[in-house]
Design a protein around this motif. Structure first.
Motif, short mmCIF file in Angstrom:
data_model
loop_
_atom_site.label_atom_id
_atom_site.label_comp_id
_atom_site.label_asym_id
_atom_site.label_seq_id
_atom_site.Cartn_x
_atom_site.Cartn_y
_atom_site.Cartn_z
N LEU A 290 0.73 -1.10 0.46
CA LEU A 290 0.04 -0.08 0.31
C LEU A 290 0.27 1.34 0.07
O LEU A 290 0.60 2.42 0.10
N GLY A 291 2.03 0.62 0.29
CA GLY A 291 3.29 2.37 0.30
C GLY A 291 3.25 2.94 1.51
O GLY A 291 3.17 4.29 1.34
N LEU A 292 3.05 2.39 1.85
CA LEU A 292 2.91 3.50 3.71
C LEU A 292 4.60 3.28 4.13
O LEU A 292 4.56 3.79 5.20
N LEU A 293 5.40 2.76 4.11
CA LEU A 293 6.74 2.57 4.55
C LEU A 293 7.87 3.46 3.52
O LEU A 293 8.51 3.36 3.52
N GLY A 294 7.36 4.29 3.03
CA GLY A 294 7.69 5.35 1.96
C GLY A 294 7.62 5.01 0.85
O GLY A 294 7.03 4.97 0.46
N SER A 295 8.77 6.15 0.21
CA SER A 295 8.61 5.53 -1.26
C SER A 295 8.83 4.81 -2.27
O SER A 295 7.94 4.72 -3.04
N GLY A 296 9.47 4.17 -1.53
CA GLY A 296 9.47 2.77 -2.42
C GLY A 296 8.35 1.52 -2.40
O GLY A 296 8.12 1.78 -1.17
N ALA A 297 8.96 0.64 -2.82
CA ALA A 297 7.45 -0.44 -2.84
C ALA A 297 8.14 -1.20 -2.10
O ALA A 297 7.62 -2.32 -1.16
N GLY A 298 9.91 -1.37 -1.51
CA GLY A 298 9.82 -2.38 -0.15
C GLY A 298 10.97 -3.07 -0.92
O GLY A 298 10.21 -3.95 -2.34
N GLU A 299 11.23 -4.00 -0.21
CA GLU A 299 11.83 -5.43 -0.61
C GLU A 299 11.36 -6.31 -1.77
O GLU A 299 11.90 -7.28 -2.05
N ALA A 300 10.74 -6.75 -1.26
CA ALA A 300 8.97 -8.18 -1.45
C ALA A 300 8.58 -7.84 -2.29
O ALA A 300 7.24 -8.04 -3.26
N VAL A 301 8.32 -6.11 -2.51
CA VAL A 301 7.90 -5.27 -3.49
C VAL A 301 7.74 -5.03 -4.85
O VAL A 301 8.47 -4.55 -4.75
N ARG A 302 7.57 -4.83 -6.04
CA ARG A 302 7.94 -4.84 -7.62
C ARG A 302 6.53 -4.19 -8.43
O ARG A 302 5.44 -4.39 -7.50
N GLU A 303 7.10 -3.30 -8.39
CA GLU A 303 5.82 -1.52 -9.52
C GLU A 303 5.87 -2.59 -11.03
O GLU A 303 6.88 -2.31 -11.21
N LEU A 304 4.45 -2.82 -11.65
CA LEU A 304 4.83 -2.76 -13.17
C LEU A 304 3.88 -2.24 -13.76
O LEU A 304 3.12 -1.77 -12.47
N ALA A 305 4.45 -1.37 -14.45
CA ALA A 305 2.77 -0.36 -14.81
C ALA A 305 2.66 -1.47 -16.73
O ALA A 305 3.53 -2.65 -17.44
N GLY A 306 1.60 -1.14 -17.26
CA GLY A 306 0.89 -1.36 -18.25
C GLY A 306 0.58 -3.90 -17.91
O GLY A 306 0.26 -3.75 -19.29
N VAL A 307 0.65 -3.80 -17.08
CA VAL A 307 -0.20 -5.15 -17.00
C VAL A 307 -1.67 -5.40 -17.52
O VAL A 307 -1.17 -6.61 -18.17
N VAL A 308 -2.59 -4.56 -17.36
CA VAL A 308 -3.87 -4.82 -17.82
C VAL A 308 -3.95 -4.16 -18.92
O VAL A 308 -3.40 -3.02 -19.20
N ALA A 309 -3.78 -5.23 -20.32
CA ALA A 309 -4.44 -4.09 -21.27
C ALA A 309 -5.26 -4.38 -22.15
O ALA A 309 -5.23 -5.71 -22.77
#
Length: 572
Positions: A290-309
């Motif tokens: 949920l992005g509540l631990l700072g600006s980054g996604a965290g070590e266990a979390v990745r962010e991807l754009a364009g997953v849904v198309a």
């Protein structure tokens, strides 16, 4: 409990849909697709959708589409009551203030009654009197088919574990009704598909759905319309791969994932894989997602754009692989547009009857074909074990007249009980001896590449035109591409890249090299390939040298150093 009228037809003989619902309302656990979720996972999902006791939950509306034994419902009620009790504005009668906070549906009659009693007792234990507790349970709980019951919209949160039920277990009259109501019931869609559709359509703007269910719909054919629905009006906020985790109280065959989908403008998706099922670590992971631990996604979390198309399969893999696939898709035609055909071998529906030792099949010589099976190509080359398949088809596509083939007739009639008992035979009794798939003898004589369905890596074997493929084998033929050069391309990381991106994964990390995924591979036109590169591809395939195949493919697609790394090469 109230709402029993939903299962009571006024004219039973005139209402087959209601009769079918009533039948399911007393079905067993397997028929209902009931799977029970661990409390740690329930709390994780409620955290992800923001249904937490530090918020004024009594001002929100929560929907639980299939509440079962209360795995989601009871923790949600606990959070609701705690939030209401701690609210500075809370006062008065809870049976009034909380009356519209929850709607929860359950089809199975005995489960509905049992969980309803749990709800009343839980509320009483929380200090709510017996009368208001019963009033709340009576208002909150609905006994009926979630896909058919009248239901409010405007829910802030939908959370739960929708039933996983195959179509063949659902009465035909109900499937007809579901198809009429829900545009996402397509092809062989399982029951959770329309559950997700109705739940999404019930959300207010900004509302969130958090489900744990099978992940098959995210990539396979029947999930296309639901993916399109998500693409058109929703945002895939969170995806958590739960395969091989003890997310449920019992082992399940399904491949579960948690998805959080919100009714808002789409942006990036946060992704995590196979978390430890432990309360504190899941709580921390929820905050990361949920992005509540700072600006980054965290070590266990990745962010991807364009997953849904649109209706396209969701690509949930690494960003560098996603960029490479998108670049290849923009730059090259599909494998079939480049002049190659992808197909699957013959399914008979009764292999023990139609398949046997080639020499032992006592039929006319032109009524049998030598058969290639997965075990014939395990070593990377064809080692035929002498199996054959009966061919009941004439050249024009119809079935042969058995009176013209006395040996075939005698062979088939000796096995008629098994052959005629198949579904395909019962649908057309006069054609009882056909195989499920038509057999084209010319295919046996055509050089082809054979690929087994399930493998960890691409397993591509050249077959020179002697054998007919069995249904566990996919094949590629081409009148333009040299098949040895094509084999080199498929042995390289290219085939695994596309298949891993688009296919559903099996236990143990295995992939399904099915036709629908093989057809997504991009390939240059053969006449655009330089002659020296053609030679390199062919020689690499003939040597079975995968490293050489990769080096040639790097040049074939003009891969940059970073793209080579994404493909699995060393970038050299």
């Amino acid at each position: 409990m109230a709402r029993l009228d939903l299962l009571q037809p006024s004219f039973p003989s005139l209402c087959p849909v209601t009769a079918a619902i009533a039948e399911l309302a007393h079905a067993g656990v397997e028929e209902r697709g009931a799977i029970f979720t661990r409390r740690e996972v329930v709390d994780f999902i409620l955290d992800l959708v923001g249904y937490t006791a530090d918020r004024p939950l009594h001002r929100l509306k929560l929907l639980e589409p299939s509440f079962g034994e209360g795995d989601f419902l009871l923790p949600a009620i606990e959070r609701l009551v705690d939030a209401w009790a701690n609210s500075p504005k809370s006062s008065g009668d809870p049976s009034v203030e909380l009356l519209d906070s929850i709607r929860a549906v359950e089809l199975h009659r005995a489960t509905f009654e049992r969980t309803g009693s749990k709800v009343v007792k839980f509320l009483e234990d929380k200090g709510i009197g017996k009368s208001p507790a019963r009033a709340l349970a009576d208002r909150w709980l609905i006994n009926g088919d979630f896909l058919l019951v009248p239901l409010d919209t405007g829910f802030s949160v939908v959370a739960g574990n929708p039933p996983y039920v195959r179509q063949e277990l659902i009465p035909d009259v109900l499937m007809t009704e579901y198809r009429a109501r829900y545009s996402t019931v397509y092809d062989r869609a399982d029951l959770y598909i329309p559950f997700i559709e109705r739940s999404l359509r019930s959300l207010v703007q900004g509302g969130q759905l958090g489900f744990i269910c099978a992940d098959r719909w995210m990539k396979n054919r029947y999930g296309g319309p639901l993916r399109k629905l998500v693409s058109d009006g929703f945002h895939l906020k969170v995806f958590v791969d739960m395969v091989n985790t003890p997310a449920f109280h019992t082992d399940v065959i399904a491949y579960p994932a948690i998805t959080v989908i919100s009714r808002e403008k789409a942006s990036t998706t946060r992704i995590a894989h196979q978390p430890a099922i432990e309360k504190q670590s899941l709580s921390t992971l929820a905050r990361e997602l949920l992005g509540l631990l700072g600006s980054g996604a965290g070590e266990a979390v990745r962010e991807l754009a364009g997953v849904v198309a649109g209706a396209e399969p969701w690509i949930l893999d690494s960003a560098d692989q996603l960029r490479l696939v998108r670049r290849l898709e923009d730059s090259f035609p599909t494998v079939e547009e480049a002049g190659c055909k992808v197909g699957i071998g013959v399914a008979t529906g009764a292999d023990k009857a139609f398949i046997g030792g080639f020499d032992e099949l006592d039929v006319e010589p032109d009524r049998k074909l030598p058969l290639a099976m997965t075990r014939d190509i395990l070593d990377g080359v064809v080692k035929w074990r002498g199996r054959g398949v009966i061919n009941p088809f004439a050249d024009d596509g119809g079935l042969v007249d058995l009176d013209n083939y006395p040996r075939l007739k005698r062979y088939l009639e000796a096995r008629k009980v098994e052959i005629a008992g198949r579904h395909v035979a019962q649908k057309a009794p006069l054609n009882w001896y056909r195989t499920i798939d038509r057999i084209y003898p010319a295919l046996a004589q055509t050089p082809k590449l054979l690929i087994p369905d399930i493998k960890g890596e691409a397993h591509v074997v050249y077959e020179g035109g002697q054998l007919y493929p069995h249904h566990n084998l996919y094949y590629l033929t081409s009148d333009t591409w040299d098949l040895k050069a094509l084999q080199a391309v498929l042995l390289s990381g290219i085939a695994r890249l596309f298949v891993s991106i688009y296919s559903t994964k099996m236990r143990g990390g295995y992939l399904r090299f099915q036709a629908q995924y093989l057809r997504r591979i991009r390939l240059p036109h053969w006449d655009k390939v330089p002659s020296n590169l053609k030679r390199d591809l062919i020689e690499a395939a003939e040597r079975g040298d995968v490293a050489a195949c990769n080096l040639a493919v790097f040049s074939l697609y003009g891969l940059t150093k970073d793209e080579r790394v994404a493909l699995g090469g060393n970038g050299e």
